[in-house]
Motif scaffolding. Structure first.
Motif, short mmCIF file in Angstrom:
data_model
loop_
_atom_site.label_atom_id
_atom_site.label_comp_id
_atom_site.label_asym_id
_atom_site.label_seq_id
_atom_site.Cartn_x
_atom_site.Cartn_y
_atom_site.Cartn_z
N VAL A 72 -0.40 -3.84 8.76
CA VAL A 72 -0.91 -4.44 10.00
C VAL A 72 -2.20 -5.21 9.69
N ASP A 73 -3.08 -4.57 8.97
CA ASP A 73 -4.35 -5.23 8.61
C ASP A 73 -4.12 -6.47 7.76
N GLY A 74 -3.17 -6.36 6.82
CA GLY A 74 -2.88 -7.49 5.94
C GLY A 74 -2.31 -8.68 6.72
N ALA A 75 -1.43 -8.37 7.68
CA ALA A 75 -0.86 -9.45 8.50
C ALA A 75 -1.96 -10.11 9.33
N ASN A 76 -2.85 -9.30 9.91
CA ASN A 76 -3.93 -9.86 10.73
C ASN A 76 -4.92 -10.67 9.89
N LYS A 77 -5.13 -10.25 8.64
CA LYS A 77 -6.01 -11.01 7.76
C LYS A 77 -5.41 -12.39 7.47
N ALA A 78 -4.09 -12.42 7.27
CA ALA A 78 -3.43 -13.72 7.05
C ALA A 78 -3.56 -14.60 8.29
N LEU A 79 -3.45 -13.98 9.47
CA LEU A 79 -3.63 -14.75 10.71
C LEU A 79 -5.05 -15.31 10.82
N ASP A 80 -6.02 -14.49 10.40
CA ASP A 80 -7.42 -14.96 10.42
C ASP A 80 -7.57 -16.22 9.56
N LEU A 81 -6.96 -16.17 8.38
CA LEU A 81 -7.08 -17.31 7.47
C LEU A 81 -6.38 -18.54 8.06
N LEU A 82 -5.24 -18.32 8.70
CA LEU A 82 -4.53 -19.45 9.32
C LEU A 82 -5.33 -20.01 10.50
N ASP A 83 -6.04 -19.12 11.20
CA ASP A 83 -6.93 -19.60 12.28
C ASP A 83 -8.01 -20.52 11.70
N ARG A 84 -8.55 -20.14 10.53
CA ARG A 84 -9.58 -20.97 9.90
C ARG A 84 -9.00 -22.31 9.48
N ALA A 85 -7.72 -22.29 9.01
CA ALA A 85 -7.07 -23.54 8.63
C ALA A 85 -6.90 -24.46 9.84
N LYS A 86 -6.65 -23.86 11.01
CA LYS A 86 -6.50 -24.67 12.23
C LYS A 86 -7.78 -25.45 12.54
N LYS A 87 -8.90 -24.87 12.11
CA LYS A 87 -10.19 -25.54 12.36
C LYS A 87 -10.57 -26.49 11.23
N GLY A 88 -9.66 -26.67 10.29
CA GLY A 88 -9.91 -27.66 9.25
C GLY A 88 -10.38 -27.10 7.93
N GLU A 89 -10.56 -25.78 7.85
CA GLU A 89 -11.02 -25.19 6.60
C GLU A 89 -9.91 -25.24 5.56
N GLU A 90 -10.28 -25.47 4.30
CA GLU A 90 -9.29 -25.47 3.22
C GLU A 90 -8.95 -24.04 2.85
N ILE A 91 -7.68 -23.67 2.95
CA ILE A 91 -7.23 -22.37 2.47
C ILE A 91 -6.01 -22.59 1.58
N ASP A 92 -5.64 -21.55 0.83
CA ASP A 92 -4.44 -21.62 0.00
C ASP A 92 -3.25 -21.29 0.90
N VAL A 93 -2.71 -22.31 1.56
CA VAL A 93 -1.68 -22.09 2.59
C VAL A 93 -0.47 -21.35 2.03
N LYS A 94 -0.04 -21.74 0.85
CA LYS A 94 1.15 -21.11 0.28
C LYS A 94 0.94 -19.61 0.06
N ALA A 95 -0.22 -19.26 -0.49
CA ALA A 95 -0.52 -17.84 -0.75
C ALA A 95 -0.64 -17.06 0.55
N VAL A 96 -1.28 -17.68 1.55
CA VAL A 96 -1.46 -16.98 2.83
C VAL A 96 -0.12 -16.77 3.53
N MET A 97 0.75 -17.74 3.46
CA MET A 97 2.05 -17.60 4.10
C MET A 97 2.92 -16.58 3.37
N ARG A 98 2.74 -16.50 2.06
CA ARG A 98 3.44 -15.46 1.29
C ARG A 98 2.94 -14.07 1.74
N ASP A 99 1.63 -13.92 1.89
CA ASP A 99 1.05 -12.66 2.37
C ASP A 99 1.55 -12.33 3.78
N LEU A 100 1.62 -13.35 4.62
CA LEU A 100 2.07 -13.12 6.00
C LEU A 100 3.50 -12.59 6.01
N SER A 101 4.36 -13.17 5.20
CA SER A 101 5.76 -12.73 5.12
C SER A 101 5.84 -11.28 4.66
#
Ligand code: MN
Length: 204
Positions: free
Chosen positions: A38-67
């Motif tokens: 649960v915590d890991g999924a929410n952490k991935a959501l946090d990172l995707l929220d930051r990406a929505k605001k324009g921050e550079e994140i490793d999208v592929k790695a975050v989406m792998r974590d989310l899955s």
């Protein structure tokens, strides 16, 4: 901020499934392992929220974590109510009819599901799922929490065969854990999931 995932409470006490699954396993499994997904999924959501605001994140790695973490969260959330201190035996209701129709007999289904559970390579799950494309059931394996997944199918009955699910009690002998687990299967829960899945219809 995105909506968050939450750890569901266990529908019984930690020691409710003894002697088949020990209280210590249940406590660690629910309060530590499931919570970590649960915590890991929410952490991935946090990172995707930051990406929505324009921050550079490793999208592929975050989406792998989310899955991985969402897979773990969903499968554990089904696994707990799939078990009951009043479980075991053979199913009744519509699930019994579907099992007979697809597998020929309960024993044939149990044999296939047990083999699927015992042969998952490394860590993963065996799953009995509803296939809405054919209006029937299928047994399949999931590696880790998210690999070999059948798209559009609804899991009805799942068994966790990661070592954290049994090692404290059964050591390395996974088949003994799987054999004991049949004594706690909550067929009423599985039957309700089948009804819901049938009513939900097909995504394609
Ligand atoms: Mn687990």
């Amino acid at each position: 901020m995105s909506k968050r995932y939450e750890l569901p409470p266990l529908p019984y006490k930690y020691d409710a499934l003894e002697p088949h699954i020990s209280a210590k396993i249940m406590e660690l499994h629910h309060s530590k392992h499931h919570k970590a997904y649960v915590d890991g999924a929410n952490k991935a959501l946090d990172l995707l929220d930051r990406a929505k605001k324009g921050e550079e994140i490793d999208v592929k790695a975050v989406m792998r974590d989310l899955s991985f973490h969402v897979g773990g969260h969903v499968l554990h959330s089904i696994f707990w109510p799939n078990m009951s201190p009043n479980g075991g035996g053979k199913p009744g209701g519509r699930i019994a009819d579907y099992i007979d129709r697809e597998f020929g007999s309960f024993e044939a289904f149990q044999n296939i599901f047990t083999k699927a559970a015992n042969t998952v390579e490394g860590v993963g799950w065996a799953v009995l799922a509803y296939d809405p494309l054919r209006d029937t059931l299928v047994v399949h394996q999931v590696e880790k929490h998210n690999l070999l997944h059948l798209q559009g199918h609804t899991p009805l009955l799942v068994i966790d065969v990661w070592e954290h699910a049994y090692y404290l009690q059964y050591l390395n002998v996974r088949p003994n854990y799987v054999k004991a687990w049949w004594n706690v299967v909550n067929w009423d829960d599985v039957d309700k999931r089948l009804e819901r899945a049938i009513n939900a219809g097909s995504p394609v």
